[in-house]
Write a protein that holds these residues in place. Structure first.
Motif, mmCIF file in Angstrom:
data_model
loop_
_atom_site.group_PDB
_atom_site.id
_atom_site.type_symbol
_atom_site.label_atom_id
_atom_site.label_comp_id
_atom_site.label_asym_id
_atom_site.label_seq_id
_atom_site.Cartn_x
_atom_site.Cartn_y
_atom_site.Cartn_z
ATOM 1 N N TYR A 188 0.834 -1.207 0.000
ATOM 2 C CA TYR A 188 0.000 0.000 0.000
ATOM 3 C C TYR A 188 0.871 1.262 0.000
ATOM 4 C CZ TYR A 188 -4.112 2.827 1.257
ATOM 5 O OH TYR A 188 -5.139 3.746 1.256
ATOM 6 N N TYR A 189 2.033 1.124 0.653
ATOM 7 C CA TYR A 189 2.909 2.299 0.805
ATOM 8 C C TYR A 189 4.137 2.232 -0.101
ATOM 9 C CZ TYR A 189 0.203 3.544 4.977
ATOM 10 O OH TYR A 189 -0.805 3.916 5.838
ATOM 11 N N ASP A 190 4.211 1.252 -0.973
ATOM 12 C CA ASP A 190 5.442 0.983 -1.705
ATOM 13 C C ASP A 190 5.348 1.458 -3.159
ATOM 14 O OD1 ASP A 190 7.837 0.029 -2.654
ATOM 15 O OD2 ASP A 190 7.577 -2.000 -1.855
ATOM 16 N N THR A 191 6.224 2.375 -3.544
ATOM 17 C CA THR A 191 6.196 2.872 -4.929
ATOM 18 C C THR A 191 6.751 1.845 -5.916
ATOM 19 O OG1 THR A 191 8.328 3.958 -4.558
ATOM 20 C CG2 THR A 191 6.344 5.313 -4.283
ATOM 21 N N LEU A 192 7.341 0.765 -5.402
ATOM 22 C CA LEU A 192 7.754 -0.311 -6.318
ATOM 23 C C LEU A 192 6.544 -0.876 -7.075
ATOM 24 C CD1 LEU A 192 10.323 -2.484 -4.283
ATOM 25 C CD2 LEU A 192 10.791 -0.994 -6.242
ATOM 26 N N LEU A 193 5.377 -0.708 -6.466
ATOM 27 C CA LEU A 193 4.146 -1.220 -7.083
ATOM 28 C C LEU A 193 3.928 -0.591 -8.467
ATOM 29 C CD1 LEU A 193 1.761 -3.126 -6.330
ATOM 30 C CD2 LEU A 193 0.552 -1.113 -5.467
ATOM 31 N N SER A 194 4.368 0.636 -8.626
ATOM 32 C CA SER A 194 4.097 1.337 -9.883
ATOM 33 C C SER A 194 5.337 1.498 -10.754
ATOM 34 C CB SER A 194 3.527 2.731 -9.582
ATOM 35 O OG SER A 194 4.493 3.509 -8.884
ATOM 36 N N LYS A 195 6.457 0.987 -10.287
ATOM 37 C CA LYS A 195 7.713 1.216 -11.002
ATOM 38 C C LYS A 195 7.644 0.702 -12.443
ATOM 39 C CE LYS A 195 12.701 0.809 -10.548
ATOM 40 N NZ LYS A 195 13.827 0.272 -9.789
ATOM 41 N N GLY A 196 7.968 1.579 -13.357
ATOM 42 C CA GLY A 196 7.965 1.212 -14.772
ATOM 43 C C GLY A 196 6.609 1.347 -15.435
ATOM 44 N N GLY A 197 5.583 1.673 -14.659
ATOM 45 C CA GLY A 197 4.235 1.788 -15.224
ATOM 46 C C GLY A 197 3.800 3.233 -15.371
ATOM 47 N N PRO A 198 2.588 3.449 -15.821
ATOM 48 C CA PRO A 198 2.101 4.820 -16.036
ATOM 49 C C PRO A 198 1.958 5.629 -14.744
ATOM 50 C CG PRO A 198 0.335 3.226 -16.332
ATOM 51 C CD PRO A 198 1.587 2.442 -16.192
ATOM 52 N N MET A 199 1.880 4.943 -13.618
ATOM 53 C CA MET A 199 1.770 5.640 -12.333
ATOM 54 C C MET A 199 3.107 5.649 -11.598
ATOM 55 S SD MET A 199 -1.387 6.383 -12.571
ATOM 56 C CE MET A 199 -1.784 7.080 -10.983
ATOM 57 N N ASP A 228 -10.999 -8.994 -6.643
ATOM 58 C CA ASP A 228 -11.234 -8.514 -8.012
ATOM 59 C C ASP A 228 -10.778 -7.064 -8.177
ATOM 60 O OD1 ASP A 228 -12.363 -10.894 -8.925
ATOM 61 O OD2 ASP A 228 -14.330 -10.353 -8.113
ATOM 62 N N ILE A 229 -11.145 -6.205 -7.225
ATOM 63 C CA ILE A 229 -10.747 -4.799 -7.359
ATOM 64 C C ILE A 229 -9.233 -4.666 -7.212
ATOM 65 C CG2 ILE A 229 -11.351 -4.337 -4.916
ATOM 66 C CD1 ILE A 229 -11.334 -1.773 -7.774
ATOM 67 N N MET A 230 -8.624 -5.503 -6.381
ATOM 68 C CA MET A 230 -7.175 -5.403 -6.216
ATOM 69 C C MET A 230 -6.429 -5.932 -7.444
ATOM 70 S SD MET A 230 -6.571 -3.699 -3.689
ATOM 71 C CE MET A 230 -7.992 -2.832 -3.063
ATOM 72 N N ARG A 231 -7.004 -6.911 -8.117
ATOM 73 C CA ARG A 231 -6.398 -7.356 -9.389
ATOM 74 C C ARG A 231 -6.404 -6.198 -10.385
ATOM 75 N NH1 ARG A 231 -9.617 -12.206 -8.345
ATOM 76 N NH2 ARG A 231 -8.192 -13.725 -7.435
ATOM 77 N N PHE A 232 -7.510 -5.456 -10.388
ATOM 78 C CA PHE A 232 -7.569 -4.286 -11.275
ATOM 79 C C PHE A 232 -6.500 -3.270 -10.882
ATOM 80 C CE2 PHE A 232 -8.963 0.149 -11.425
ATOM 81 C CZ PHE A 232 -9.005 0.353 -12.800
ATOM 82 N N GLU A 233 -6.389 -2.993 -9.604
ATOM 83 C CA GLU A 233 -5.422 -1.981 -9.151
ATOM 84 C C GLU A 233 -3.987 -2.399 -9.488
ATOM 85 O OE1 GLU A 233 -6.164 0.899 -8.045
ATOM 86 O OE2 GLU A 233 -8.256 0.747 -7.425
ATOM 87 N N VAL A 234 -3.690 -3.660 -9.220
ATOM 88 C CA VAL A 234 -2.313 -4.142 -9.431
ATOM 89 C C VAL A 234 -2.001 -4.254 -10.924
ATOM 90 C CG1 VAL A 234 -0.776 -6.130 -9.133
ATOM 91 C CG2 VAL A 234 -2.153 -5.319 -7.207
ATOM 92 N N ASN A 235 -2.883 -4.897 -11.660
ATOM 93 C CA ASN A 235 -2.571 -5.205 -13.066
ATOM 94 C C ASN A 235 -2.807 -4.022 -14.001
ATOM 95 O OD1 ASN A 235 -1.884 -7.906 -12.535
ATOM 96 N ND2 ASN A 235 -4.046 -8.461 -12.482
ATOM 97 N N GLU A 236 -3.883 -3.253 -13.741
ATOM 98 C CA GLU A 236 -4.224 -2.194 -14.698
ATOM 99 C C GLU A 236 -3.840 -0.813 -14.192
ATOM 100 O OE1 GLU A 236 -8.083 -2.509 -16.665
ATOM 101 O OE2 GLU A 236 -8.251 -4.550 -15.883
ATOM 102 N N PHE A 237 -4.296 -0.461 -12.994
ATOM 103 C CA PHE A 237 -4.062 0.911 -12.521
ATOM 104 C C PHE A 237 -2.569 1.168 -12.318
ATOM 105 C CE2 PHE A 237 -3.870 4.319 -9.357
ATOM 106 C CZ PHE A 237 -4.652 5.277 -9.986
ATOM 107 N N PHE A 238 -1.913 0.296 -11.569
ATOM 108 C CA PHE A 238 -0.483 0.490 -11.322
ATOM 109 C C PHE A 238 0.391 -0.234 -12.355
ATOM 110 C CE2 PHE A 238 -2.011 1.419 -6.944
ATOM 111 C CZ PHE A 238 -1.434 2.673 -6.810
#
Lengths: 241, 334
Positions: free
Chosen positions: B60-71, B119-129
């Motif tokens: 939740y607090y880790d910017t590695l989640l978005s590294k290399g992505g649009p966010m 389901d919503i977290m799959r969206f957040e992980v795979n698509e949003f971030f």
């Protein structure tokens, strides 16, 4: 050779071969009741269909939720079978339109009765299990507490030909609807099926033709309007097996 | 002879497969549901564990989640601040707050994602971030915890989604003054009582959508903000394509609402007084405005006095849950 002993063995064998498993006839069964809907014979469709009630209001339906409780079956010998339970029903959610009445003695029945709503003991704040469905049906404490018995909502064309909304929210113990309808059937064994069909137009017909323009399009806490709808509710269901 | 015995014993020990480090059993997470809250549905395939929740909290607090992505450079916490009730502290486009989502099956303003928390977290992980597990693997703690929580030393997007779902289910706000009032642990002021009675009566009629105790029915409504609908303002229609869904949005929970800096799906109101005034006198009619927004005679006007409006405000302030805002178990672990 010990003939008497051989005879005894044969005798037992013959006796055993005569024994059949004792069939235990079920003394109780259950009735799976599916709930169906129409509006004077027209299918219930959310939003899209336009219906007409006895007062001439043209209306649609986009919410129909209610509680059923206190089922009783009357046998033709006068015996009364009470079935405990409260069922939340949402007309637009298929899984919320079947109820199972359990532990019913087999036999002939004449009449089915139940509440649309809750009795005085049940209609208390937080009486029902703490589910989201039940919470969303809560009747707020400042308004007396308990639960909504019925939420019937949609749109109608008002007297000025303008699309407007209506919300028939029924609550308060005195407005619980006691339905008593013919239900002649023979319950023979464990799992049987039946249907309850609600004609939604009956909520607006008999004995009180209900006009959204003059009787109100929003009835919660309007005692006179709730009483009219409650009286009409007595004849909304029909039973079939 | 003696030497042979010792050597054999050592050899047998070395061959024993149990000598490998055993996989530690995950510890069940002791989720505490406030007694007046409904039962929370938790996926049987993703039960909460201390280790799973810990991964979710880190993510939740880790910017590695978005590294290399649009966010790139963002984490959930970049827009969801704990001290603001896990929403954004600015008055721009509002960010839906994160609290009590474990009870919802509709997510985002227009319900673009429906289903489970996974389901919503799959969206957040795979698509949003657009998370890339390669980057997550660079943090050894994820691998260590994943071994216990999920039985693998891998950290995949699916594991990240499950771990986030577990953490979100622990984000429970149920200890505000309002909750304490319900539990008879405190009393309300006169203003708060008046506001409570307005909120939960036909006079204010807030309770139909903001139902107790979650303060949301998590359903979709058009509350009469607009008469015409364009762009994102079309709401639920953008998901279903049904004209009857035009302008419908998911009910936002009012938990910690007094901390927010903007309101409604487009952030058009900047304070609660404006929101109350909208419900009091600003509801507009349209073909999809919710039926309960009508009273006999047409679209409803609450006709609240200044005293009543202030009382409603005071009641809404009782929904602020300081123990949630300061809960160390929900704070930044880094």
């Amino acid at each position: 050779m010990n003939y008497p002993r051989i005879g005894l063995v044969f005798g037992f064998a013959i006796a055993l071969s005569q024994c059949k498993p004792v069939e235990i006839m079920p003394t109780q069964g259950s009735l799976n009741v599916s709930i169906q809907y129409n509006v004077d014979g027209n299918p219930l469709l959310s939003d899209s269909s336009i219906y007409q009630n006895a007062a001439g209001n043209r209306y649609s339906i986009n919410r129909l939720e209610y509680f059923l409780s206190n089922f009783e079956l009357l046998k033709n010998d006068g015996k009364r079978i009470k079935i405990k339970g409260v069922w939340y029903v949402d007309a637009f959610v298929s899984s919320k339109n079947t109820i199972k009445l359990d532990s019913i003695p087999v036999g002939n029945y004449d009449t089915l009765s139940f509440y649309i709503g809750l009795d005085s003991a049940q209609n208390q704040t937080n009486f029902l299990p703490n589910t989201q469905e039940n919470q969303n049906m809560a009747w707020p404490t400042p308004m007396g507490g308990g639960y909504h018995f019925l939420k019937l909502e949609g749109y109608y064309t008002d007297i000025n030909a303008v699309k407007s909304g209506y919300a028939m929210h029924l609550g308060k113990t005195k407005n619980a609807v006691r339905v008593k309808i013919p239900a002649q059937f023979l319950l023979t064994y464990t799992n049987e099926t039946a249907s309850l069909t609600m004609n939604i137009n009956e909520w607006f017909r008999n004995p009180n033709p209900f006009n959204f323009d003059t009787d109100g399009q929003y009835i919660m806490s309007v005692d006179s309007a709730m009483a009219k709808i409650a009286a009409n509710g007595v004849s909304v269901f029909k039973f079939k097996k | 002879m003696r030497g042979w015995i010792i050597a054999t014993a050592i050899g047998l020990c070395a061959c024993n497969p149990t000598s490998q480090e055993p996989i530690k059993q995950a510890t069940p997470y002791p989720l505490v549901i406030p007694p007046h809250f409904p039962e929370m549905k938790v996926s049987p395939t993703n039960p909460l564990t201390v280790e799973g929740v810990a991964i979710g909290r880190m993510l939740y607090y880790d910017t590695l989640l978005s590294k290399g992505g649009p966010m790139q450079g963002m984490s959930c916490s970049s827009c969801h601040f704990q001290n603001q009730g896990f929403t954004i502290p600015t008055n721009g486009t509002p960010v839906l707050h994160h609290a009590n989502l474990g009870w919802s099956s509709n997510f985002l303003w227009n319900g673009k994602i429906s289903g489970t928390m996974e389901d919503i977290m799959r969206f957040e992980v795979n698509e949003f971030f657009a998370a890339n597990p390669t980057h997550l693997k660079t943090r050894p703690k994820y691998l260590e915890l994943s071994k216990t929580a999920f039985g693998t030393t891998e950290i995949t997007n699916e594991i990240a989604a499950k771990a986030l779902a577990q953490f979100f289910r622990t984000m429970i706000s149920g200890n505000s003054k309002f909750d304490k009032f319900l539990r008879k642990e405190t009393i309300f002021t006169q203003d708060e009582i008046m506001g409570f009675n307005l909120f939960f009566s036909e006079k204010g009629d807030c309770f139909h959508c903001h139902s107790m105790p979650l303060m949301s029915d998590y359903a979709f409504h058009n509350i009469g903000l607009d008469t015409t609908f364009i762009g994102a303002g079309r709401g639920r229609y953008l998901v279903t394509g049904e004209t009857s869904d035009m302008g419908l949005f998911r009910t936002a929970s009012l938990r910690n609402v007094a901390l927010r800096k903007s309101f409604m799906h487009d952030g058009r109101f900047k304070n609660l007084n404006d929101v109350i005034e909208f419900y009091n006198s600003g509801i507009q009619s349209s073909s999809t405005v919710d039926p309960i927004m009508y009273k006999t005679g047409g679209i409803r006007q609450l006709n609240l006095s200044a005293i009543e409006k202030n009382a409603l405000l005071k009641f809404l302030e009782t929904l602020t849950d300081t123990s949630f805002l300061n809960n160390p178990a929900l704070s930044n672990p880094f």
